[in-house]
Structures are given as C-alpha cells and as structure tokens.
Design an enzyme around this catalytic site. Sequence first.
Site, short mmCIF file in Angstrom:
data_model
loop_
_atom_site.label_atom_id
_atom_site.label_comp_id
_atom_site.label_asym_id
_atom_site.label_seq_id
_atom_site.Cartn_x
_atom_site.Cartn_y
_atom_site.Cartn_z
CG ASP A 1 -39.75 3.27 -27.21
OD1 ASP A 1 -38.63 2.13 -28.50
OD2 ASP A 1 -40.47 2.00 -25.59
CG HIS B 1 -38.72 -1.18 -24.30
ND1 HIS B 1 -37.86 0.29 -25.46
CD2 HIS B 1 -37.02 -1.46 -24.92
CE1 HIS B 1 -37.23 0.22 -25.60
NE2 HIS B 1 -36.23 -0.72 -25.39
P1 NDP Z 1 -25.97 -0.61 -22.17
O1 NDP Z 1 -25.72 0.38 -21.02
O2 NDP Z 1 -25.76 -0.12 -23.31
O3 NDP Z 1 -27.34 -1.18 -21.67
C1 NDP Z 1 -27.81 -1.32 -20.62
C2 NDP Z 1 -29.54 -1.99 -20.97
O4 NDP Z 1 -29.67 -1.26 -21.14
C3 NDP Z 1 -29.65 -3.35 -21.78
O5 NDP Z 1 -30.35 -4.12 -21.01
C4 NDP Z 1 -29.74 -2.82 -22.63
O6 NDP Z 1 -30.57 -3.27 -23.90
C5 NDP Z 1 -30.49 -1.65 -22.25
N1 NDP Z 1 -31.60 -0.16 -23.03
C6 NDP Z 1 -33.20 0.51 -23.34
N2 NDP Z 1 -32.67 1.27 -24.37
C7 NDP Z 1 -31.59 1.02 -24.70
C8 NDP Z 1 -31.34 1.62 -25.97
N3 NDP Z 1 -31.91 2.34 -26.34
N4 NDP Z 1 -30.10 1.90 -26.45
C9 NDP Z 1 -29.03 0.98 -25.84
N5 NDP Z 1 -29.00 -0.08 -24.57
C10 NDP Z 1 -30.69 0.69 -23.98
O7 NDP Z 1 -24.87 -1.84 -22.10
P2 NDP Z 1 -23.67 -2.28 -21.27
O8 NDP Z 1 -23.11 -3.68 -22.30
O9 NDP Z 1 -22.77 -0.94 -21.77
O10 NDP Z 1 -23.46 -1.87 -20.21
C11 NDP Z 1 -23.61 -2.86 -19.41
C12 NDP Z 1 -23.70 -2.88 -17.60
O11 NDP Z 1 -24.40 -3.87 -16.83
C13 NDP Z 1 -22.29 -3.80 -17.60
O12 NDP Z 1 -21.44 -2.97 -17.45
C14 NDP Z 1 -22.36 -4.94 -17.15
O13 NDP Z 1 -21.20 -5.34 -16.17
C15 NDP Z 1 -23.71 -4.26 -15.95
N6 NDP Z 1 -24.71 -5.21 -15.44
C16 NDP Z 1 -24.46 -4.95 -14.00
C17 NDP Z 1 -25.32 -5.76 -13.19
C18 NDP Z 1 -25.70 -5.94 -12.21
O14 NDP Z 1 -25.88 -4.20 -12.11
N7 NDP Z 1 -25.96 -6.11 -11.15
C19 NDP Z 1 -25.79 -7.04 -13.91
C20 NDP Z 1 -25.70 -7.79 -15.48
C21 NDP Z 1 -24.89 -6.54 -16.59
P3 NDP Z 1 -30.35 -4.39 -25.42
O15 NDP Z 1 -28.78 -4.50 -24.45
O16 NDP Z 1 -31.78 -4.72 -25.52
O17 NDP Z 1 -29.69 -2.63 -25.54
#
Ligand code: NDP
Length: 328
Positions: free
Chosen positions: A158, A186
């Site tokens: 941001d 955020h």
């Molecule tokens: P992303 O990599 O796109 O996003 C990951 C996180 O970052 C989300 O919470 C997202 O929030 C946040 N975020 C913050 N700022 C931004 C931004 N500007 N743009 C995009 N994201 C932002 O999500 P994916 O779904 O591609 O990947 C998430 C991964 O996490 C998956 O592979 C899943 O399996 C994994 N996961 C792992 C866990 C663990 O390690 N224990 C637990 C849960 C999930 P927002 O949703 O608001 O976009």
Amino acid sequence: MKTVRVAVTGAAGQVAYAMLGRLASGEIFGPDTKVILHLLEITPALPALEGTAMELDDCGFPTLGGIVMTDDPMKAMDGVNFALLVGAFPRKAGMERKDLLEKNAEIFVGQGKALAAKAASDVRILVVGNPCNTNCLIAYSNGRDIPAERWTAMTRLDHNRARSALAKKAGVGNEAVTCVTIWGNHSNTQFPDFTNAKINGKPATDAITDRAWLETEFVPMIQTRGAAVIKARGASSAMSAANGALDHVKSLVTPTPAGDWISAATISKGEYGIPAGMVFGYPCTSDGQGNLTIVEGLSHDEFGKAKLAATLKELQEEREAVKPMLPE
Ligand code: NDP
C-alpha cells in the site's frame, strides 16, 4: 559465506511464485549470503510445490543454499531467521468475513506456536496472508516467546502504491516522494496519509494543492487498488505484493535513510492512542539490524483523525471475532 534461513508459507501460491526467485537470487541478502528456503504448503499443494522447487533449481543461483519442503509447520519454522507468512485461507463465494477470520485463525495459531518453538533466536516475522493484521495478532498471541517487536504485517505494498500515485500526480519520480505512511489495517479502511508525506522534501500538499483529489480520489484509489488490479488483469496483484514483502525484508536489513520512513504494521505499545497490543500500520524506521522503531510526533488533521478512528474500529471488530484464539 553467511547463511540465512527463510520460511515462506503458501509457497506454491501466486505471491510466493513471484517472491522465491528473488529471495534466492542474492537480491535481498547480498551475494555473500546463502539462502536456505523453508517452504511450507498444505499437503495437497506439495506436488505443485515440487514444480516451483524444480524451477528454483533450474535458475542455478549461486546464493541458493538449499530448499526444505514440508507440510509440517514445526519443520518449516525450524531454525528460520525470517518467516514470511504468505499462505492464508482464501475468501470463497458466500463466505462471511467472520468465517474467513476463523478459518485463518486456525492456521495462524499453529504457525505462531511453531515459530515460538522452533525459529532461530533472531527471527523476524512478516505476515502477508490476509487479513494480515489480524492473522499477525493471532500468530503473535500464540507465539509470545518471541518478542512483540519481531512481528509485523505488510502495509508496504500500500505504501508503494501511495508513493507511486503521489509521484504520478505531481509529475515527479517515485524517489522524490518520501514520508508516506499507511496507517491501520491492510484493508479498504487503511489511511494512506498524504498529510505528512513529502515531495522533494516539502509537504506533498504544496506540490499537489488539489485537496479534493487527495481526499476523494487518491485515498479511495489506494484503499481499493487490489480490486482494480484484479479487474484489469483478471488475477490478483501477486507481483507487487511479493515486491512489497521483499521491500519490507530489505528495509529490515538496511537502515532507513535519514528523513524518511517506511510503512509496516507492528504491535502497538499505545503510540498515537492506539490500544496496546493491536497490530496497527505505522510509520517506522529500521536500524538495518532487523529492528523497527515507530516514528512518533506526527500530527493529524480532522480528516486524518477520522480515517485513523475508522481503521482502528475495523481492527477492533476483527480482534473481537477471533478473541477465542487469543490467549490472555
Ligand atoms: P496468493 O499467493 O495470491 O495469496 C496469498 C495470500 O497473500 C492471500 O491471503 C492474499 O490475500 C495475500 N495477499 C496480500 N496482499 C496481496 C496482494 N496484493 N495480491 C495478492 N495477494 C495478496 O494465493 P494463492 O491462492 O495463489 O496461494 C496461496 C497458497 O497458500 C496456496 O498454495 C495454498 O495451498 C497455501 N496455503 C498454505 C497454508 C500453509 O502453508 N499452512 C495455509 C493456507 C493456504 P487475498 O486472499 O486477500 O488476496
């Protein structure tokens, strides 16, 4: 050669994909530090994570010292100096905000405990996964063996957005814009503070005299920029989110230039009237040794005060929703 261990959760996701190559390349920790990546994923995402690791191998970075891949937070956090908590439960259609907070709470309780049990004694933590302030509050509350000042949540994207938008409006380069702050959450209640920002060392409001634009266009544009990128690109702003996280880490390991500051959400000790213990976006300076200090003494006009109150209220509501996950 020094070695730094960096945990990245959600390592098979989009934000991590835009982050891992840069972390491994030497860009963040320099050419004389080997980076060992500790990559955490949920079990079903481990095969995809293998693919990311193959690509990291294929980059042939001299500074990549190794890759640990696991679905066990205790293994992922073992000995790490930095933990970038990117993975979070995504908001699904029809999901209430409260459900999202609760789903994420489970994840961040476990990761807070794992960090406290296993991380290196100098660990620094950045929460990126949303809702990142409250996820950070949960992890910190469950990982209190780690000092409060080591926990942060990301407002740097941001901050970068605000800096760029002010520069564009004023017709100057990004480097001319300093002292930007993202106050609070955020989320779209954040306050991107133009009132204390500077352009070429003078108040930004001297260079941009159109107060109506600042209040009614600039502020909402920064608050809702993520949605605008999704609309334009058909996918979320993973590249700039990864860049924000890496800028945050760079700032931890590099002293902040005199006369400027960065934005980070940290655990309040009561600064600016925010109740102690809230994870609140503040202006901060870094000593380059991983320690952030909140910049004090800034003032807010009536507009700014109302914005701060609104974002604090939202964070208090989020905290209320996850209260059972916060040990006393
Ligand atoms: P992303 O990599 O796109 O996003 C990951 C996180 O970052 C989300 O919470 C997202 O929030 C946040 N975020 C913050 N700022 C931004 C931004 N500007 N743009 C995009 N994201 C932002 O999500 P994916 O779904 O591609 O990947 C998430 C991964 O996490 C998956 O592979 C899943 O399996 C994994 N996961 C792992 C866990 C663990 O390690 N224990 C637990 C849960 C999930 P927002 O949703 O608001 O976009």
